[in-house]
Scaffold this motif. Structure first.
Motif, PDB file in Angstrom:
ATOM      1  N   ILE A 200       0.695  -1.237  -0.066  1.00 22.71           N
ATOM      2  CA  ILE A 200      -0.044   0.002  -0.081  1.00 22.71           C
ATOM      3  C   ILE A 200       0.837   1.181  -0.060  1.00 22.71           C
ATOM      4  O   ILE A 200       0.641   2.058  -0.639  1.00 22.71           O
ATOM      5  N   ALA A 338      -0.634   2.386  11.533  1.00 18.91           N
ATOM      6  CA  ALA A 338      -2.006   3.267  11.914  1.00 18.91           C
ATOM      7  C   ALA A 338      -2.314   4.094  10.705  1.00 18.91           C
ATOM      8  O   ALA A 338      -3.567   4.275  10.575  1.00 18.91           O
ATOM      9  N   HIS A 339      -1.220   4.378   9.926  1.00 19.76           N
ATOM     10  CA  HIS A 339      -1.739   5.343   8.674  1.00 19.76           C
ATOM     11  C   HIS A 339      -2.418   4.730   7.711  1.00 19.76           C
ATOM     12  O   HIS A 339      -3.343   5.293   7.011  1.00 19.76           O
ATOM     13  N   TYR A 340      -1.997   3.401   7.111  1.00 15.84           N
ATOM     14  CA  TYR A 340      -2.593   2.843   6.054  1.00 15.84           C
ATOM     15  C   TYR A 340      -3.535   1.593   6.336  1.00 15.84           C
ATOM     16  O   TYR A 340      -4.394   1.485   5.745  1.00 15.84           O
ATOM     17  N   LEU A 341      -3.391   1.047   7.507  1.00 18.55           N
ATOM     18  CA  LEU A 341      -4.070  -0.180   7.752  1.00 18.55           C
ATOM     19  C   LEU A 341      -5.204  -0.037   8.509  1.00 18.55           C
ATOM     20  O   LEU A 341      -5.593   0.458   9.577  1.00 18.55           O
ATOM     21  N   PRO A 342      -6.803  -0.593   7.888  1.00 13.93           N
ATOM     22  CA  PRO A 342      -7.938  -0.533   8.413  1.00 13.93           C
ATOM     23  C   PRO A 342      -8.185  -1.515   9.605  1.00 13.93           C
ATOM     24  O   PRO A 342      -7.036  -2.578   9.615  1.00 13.93           O
ATOM     25  N   PRO A 343      -8.961  -1.501  10.434  1.00 15.81           N
ATOM     26  CA  PRO A 343      -9.125  -2.660  11.300  1.00 15.81           C
ATOM     27  C   PRO A 343      -9.115  -3.787  10.308  1.00 15.81           C
ATOM     28  O   PRO A 343      -9.655  -3.791   9.442  1.00 15.81           O
TER      29      PRO A 343
END
Lengths: 569, 74
Positions: A200, A338-343
């Protein structure tokens, strides 16, 4: 940075992971019948499993966090830790050294030193190694708990206790086999957990070309040539033109030859995995098979750091900035997560981080309990007991090792300086080791006195060099110069460390030769058979397919590493 | 006594894959703003399912054929 909230799906992934890790330990509990099962997996591990464990044991959280931090700070130069450092050393240990480690039937690296040299050399190595593994496992436990506190708001005590109990449980149940099996599981988890982050990030920044372009201002604003972050060799001509502040000789000799060979060829933490292999051929292939994924790891651990600094610089303040204006490089990976990954994927990424931490810690603990039990307890405290006694001791040492790690983690929170000082002392002890092994394995005249006093001389030389030099812009103290006068100022801490290693190695090498020639040789040729190159029958492997033979396999691995160096020249 | 390590690896990643794929199907699209608008849970979940199933398949085949023969023991 703002704290991350985990959802139910993230906790579900974490819990599934814990269940599998403990389950493997539970299933393997029956495989431990004697001490050799517990400490060396009964020497029955196939090469591919030993190889991935060899890799994973070294892939602690500090490696993942630290390599990304270096990637942000120094760019692709960090890959020298892999392509100049680890890979040639792994080929060397597989092709040239494993015949002696595995062939001698030594149960640990210190035990090899006793067979080859004498009791005192083994004692020195065993004591420093046992102390070192406990402290480094404590320090990495501290680092992980601090990190989880910062990004998730988990309590420090909770993280320390939970991770310690899980690692304790699966090693206690299944010994080294359990640690190794879990290391392989953790290896795949680390790769598949971090890969989406890299993909990503790369897509966001426009691929390698976009990253190269985005890193130009990072380099020029810091006063370096435009390509300094994306070329591994081009700017190594002089120390002033690259952010590491190292010139090519210090890099190749200090990092490549002395430090990396010292670590990969003599550190029992990694060598133990190969010693557990099912045959000589599997033991020799272990580091060679590990080298192939190892050389691709920069894409997984260094690239995120480079992406983070490019985003930080280009899009304004992604990373938290400290009081002195420099970004906190250690937070490169957590910030990107924390910036790119969703739950969901976030849970997978954090689980991968936990996995890397646990594999590193289990590596330290299994190496510690073997060295403690065989080389210290059985040798100096209670020799001559039945095997069952030492198996019980191994279980006790696992508990003790983990409790001591936890204590070290808490000590780090209170006395950070003492930990830095200890790490410095360990660096002095480790730097000369490879000279001792090289002479021990390839020169039959090397004596026990030569090895022991050579090691001491090398350690003293390292301390002396460190005490008389300073990295640019530092005050005398832990960074060096503590002996009063400063004879040389290095452009960077890294350069100072590499040269400390070179000085220590050279001193140990020369001192061992001189002292050996002055002292009487105590070991006969017969005693040294299987321990020294010229006295050991060559391993015959002509009847095997080329891809099973260490020589051709090693050549292929080196060729691949060369191509990578050229691609990112 | 030991077991084929590919079995737990295959199982664990299959479970992860199914969890992520299902979550990707039911989750609110808004959470994928971070990941450039791509439903990464769905896609990576499918990748993990494939990886897990391949591992399980290798383990099954290994059980049928018996352990691979290691070359000459030294």
């Amino acid at each position: 940075m703002s704290q991350v909230q985990l959802g139910a799906i993230d906790y579900a992934i974490l819990i599934v992971y814990f269940a599998f890790v403990l389950g493997i330990g539970w299933v393997l509990r029956r495989s431990v019948r004697n001490s050799e099962d517990f400490f060396l997996s009964g020497r029955a591990i196939p090469a591919w499993i030993a190889g991935l464990a060899f890799l994973s044991a070294n892939l602690g959280a500090q490696e993942v966090i630290g390599m990304a931090a270096s990637g942000a700070k120094y760019g692709i130069l960090t890959s020298h830790f892999y392509w100049v450092g680890a890979i040639p050393a792994m080929v060397f240990v597989g092709v040239f050294m494993m015949p002696f480690y595995y062939g001698s039937r030594a149960r640990s690296v210190p035990e090899y030193l006793r067979l080859r040299f004498d009791e005192k050399t083994r004692g020195l190595n065993a004591m420093t190694f046992a102390l070192m593994t406990v402290f480094s496992s404590g320090i990495s436990m501290y680092a992980l708990a601090k990190l989880l506190e910062l990004i998730l708001g988990w309590s420090f005590h909770f993280s320390v206790v939970v991770s310690a109990i899980i690692v304790l449980a699966y090693i206690f149940l299944g010994g080294l086999t359990s640690a190794i099996y879990n290391e392989v599981l953790q290896f795949f988890l680390i790769v598949l957990g971090f890969l989406p982050l890299v993909l990503i990030g790369l897509k966001d920044i426009g691929g390698w070309n976009g990253l190269t372009a985005a890193l130009v201002p990072v380099a020029t604003d810091a006063g370096y040539p435009a390509g300094a972050w994306t070329h591994s060799w081009r700017y190594l001509g002089s120390a002033g033109t690259n952010p590491m502040g190292v010139e090519w000789f210090g890099m190749v000799m200090g990092l490549g030859f002395v430090l990396s060979f010292g670590y990969w060829c003599t550190d029992f933490l990694v060598v133990q995995r190969a010693m557990a292999a099912e045959s000589m051929s599997a033991a020799r292939r272990t580091p060679l098979l590990a080298a192939v994924p190892k050389m691709l790891f920069p894409a997984l651990v260094i690239l995120p750091g480079m992406i983070a600094i490019a985003l930080h610089h280009g899009r304004g303040g992604l990373l938290p900035v400290g009081a002195d204006g420099t970004p906190n490089y250690n937070l490169a990976v957590p910030t990107l997560l924390a910036h790119y990954l969703p739950p969901g994927l976030l849970g997978l990424g954090l689980t991968a981080l936990m996995a890397s931490f646990m594999s590193g810690m289990a590596g330290n603990v299994t190496a510690f309990n073997a060295v403690w039990t065989y080389d210290i307890y059985q040798s100096y405290i209670r020799p001559g007991q039945p095997d069952r006694h030492y198996l019980r001791m191994g279980h006790a040492a696992t508990v003790f090792g983990i409790v001591a790690s936890v204590a070290a983690a808490y000590a780090t929170t209170r006395f950070n300086n003492i930990m830095d000082m200890l790490q410095l002392v360990f660096a002095f002890v480790n730097a000369p080791l490879f000279a001792t092994f090289l002479l021990g394995m390839f020169w039959r005249r090397a004596t026990g006195h030569g090895a022991f006093f050579g090691l001491l001389a090398g350690t003293a030389a390292a301390a002396l060099h460190h005490g008389l030099t300073l990295p640019h812009g530092s005050a005398p103290g832990l960074k060096g110069g503590f002996l009063g006068s400063v004879l040389q100022i290095y452009p960077s801490e890294m350069a100072q460390n590499f040269w400390t290693a070179i000085v220590a190695w050279t001193t140990c090498f020369v001192a061992t030769i001189v002292i050996s020639l002055l002292t009487e040789r105590r070991k006969s040729d017969a005693e040294l058979t299987g321990l020294v190159y010229s006295l050991t029958p060559k391993v015959r492997d002509d009847d095997q397919a080329w891809y099973r033979r260490p020589g051709p396999l090693g050549a292929v691995v080196l060729g691949m590493a060369l191509v990578l160096n050229l691609l990112f020249w | 006594m030991s077991f084929d390590l590919r079995l737990p690896i295959g199982l664990m990643f299959s479970v992860f894959g199914v969890l992520l794929t299902v979550f990707g199907l039911v989750s609110d699209r808004a959470i994928y703003q971070r990941s450039l608008g791509i439903n990464v849970n769905l896609w990576w979940g499918l990748v993990l399912v494939v990886f897990g199933v391949v591992m399980l398949g290798l383990a099954m085949r290994g059980r049928r054929v018996g352990p691979p023969r290691e070359g000459v023991r030294l």
